[in-house]
Scaffold this motif. Structure first.
Motif, short mmCIF file in Angstrom:
data_model
loop_
_atom_site.label_atom_id
_atom_site.label_comp_id
_atom_site.label_asym_id
_atom_site.label_seq_id
_atom_site.Cartn_x
_atom_site.Cartn_y
_atom_site.Cartn_z
N LEU A 1 0.85 -1.19 0.00
CA LEU A 1 0.00 0.00 0.00
C LEU A 1 0.89 1.25 0.00
O LEU A 1 1.67 1.45 0.93
N PRO A 2 0.79 2.08 -1.05
CA PRO A 2 1.58 3.32 -1.07
C PRO A 2 1.19 4.25 0.08
O PRO A 2 0.10 4.13 0.65
N LYS A 3 2.06 5.15 0.40
CA LYS A 3 1.80 6.12 1.45
C LYS A 3 0.53 6.91 1.14
O LYS A 3 0.31 7.35 0.01
N GLY A 4 -0.33 7.07 2.13
CA GLY A 4 -1.58 7.81 1.95
C GLY A 4 -2.77 6.92 1.69
O GLY A 4 -3.90 7.40 1.66
N LEU A 5 -2.53 5.62 1.49
CA LEU A 5 -3.62 4.66 1.29
C LEU A 5 -3.66 3.69 2.46
O LEU A 5 -2.63 3.35 3.02
N SER B 1 -4.71 9.06 -9.10
CA SER B 1 -5.45 7.83 -8.78
C SER B 1 -4.96 6.65 -9.61
O SER B 1 -4.86 5.52 -9.11
N VAL B 2 -4.65 6.90 -10.89
CA VAL B 2 -4.08 5.84 -11.74
C VAL B 2 -2.74 5.40 -11.17
O VAL B 2 -2.44 4.20 -11.12
N ALA B 3 -1.92 6.36 -10.74
CA ALA B 3 -0.61 6.02 -10.16
C ALA B 3 -0.78 5.18 -8.90
O ALA B 3 -0.06 4.19 -8.70
N ASN B 4 -1.71 5.57 -8.03
CA ASN B 4 -1.97 4.79 -6.83
C ASN B 4 -2.39 3.37 -7.18
O ASN B 4 -1.88 2.39 -6.61
N ALA B 5 -3.31 3.26 -8.12
CA ALA B 5 -3.87 1.95 -8.47
C ALA B 5 -2.82 1.02 -9.08
O ALA B 5 -2.69 -0.13 -8.68
#
Length: 218
Positions: A52-56, A146-150
């Motif tokens: 999970l990236p930072k912030g999620l 959001s695409v980067a997070n996903a």
């Protein structure tokens, strides 16, 4: 002194990549993320793990379905352990009417990104990669982030074959119909799901419908 503080903050922002996401194209974001092979995990589940990236953070998890939250949005994660175990491959057909529609291929991993604009003016993102899928509805200015997070979540998914075999049992050797098919997009189902999303589901993004994950394939 004030000027020095501003300069330090600016340099920190650049070093942390604060501005790079918006300056890159979606295609470049996907390419950069999938080619980055950093293997770090902080979420461990039965049969798979991911980062999970930072912030999620995870707010709900049931077997191979998960709800991941950021400050503004809920990301719906689906893991298809059966298709991974059987090495199922389905070809993605580019949708010329979508806001964004593109296949994702890197080495032996594949998937797709499809973004459709909703009647509300928001954008429904579907991104499948590495036998996992994320769906999220966002404002236009948040599409790239959001695409980067996903994609960073999806690319990090790592399966454990031995545990999967025990968890899935006979399903690993049978061809089955699944309630939710990660290879299908909402637009490929005559947009009925897109209309439902636009009308009901995401009017309040911080409220999660507990039946949503189970009903996605209806």
């Amino acid at each position: 002194m004030k000027k020095n503080i501003i300069l330090i903050l600016f340099i920190s922002c650049v070093l942390c990549g604060c501005t790079s996401i918006q300056n890159e194209s979606i295609e470049q974001l996907i390419s950069d993320s999938t080619s980055n092979n950093v293997r770090v995990y902080n979420a461990y589940r039965k049969g798979y793990k991911y980062n999970l990236p930072k912030g999620l953070y995870s707010v709900d998890s049931t077997d191979f379905n998960e709800v991941i939250a950021s400050k503004n949005y809920n990301y719906y994660l689906y893991i298809d352990g059966v298709s991974y175990y059987n090495k199922v491959i389905e070809k993605y057909e580019v949708n010329k009417t979508s806001y964004v529609s593109m296949p994702i291929v890197y080495e032996d991993k594949y998937g797709y990104l499809e973004i459709n604009k909703l009647k509300s003016g928001k954008y429904f993102i579907e991104i499948m990669y590495n036998y996992a899928k994320i769906e999220v509805v966002v404002k236009e200015e948040d599409i790239k982030a959001s695409v980067a997070n996903a994609i960073n979540v999806l690319k990090s998914v790592s399966f454990n074959n031995n545990i999967l075999k025990n968890v899935l049992g006979d399903e690993t050797t049978q061809a089955k119909e699944f309630d939710f098919n990660i290879f299908e997009t909402a637009s490929s189902k005559n947009s009925e799901y897109l209309e439902a999303v636009d009308a009901d589901i995401y009017q309040e993004e911080d409220v999660h419908d507990s039946d949503l994950i189970e009903s996605r394939g209806d």
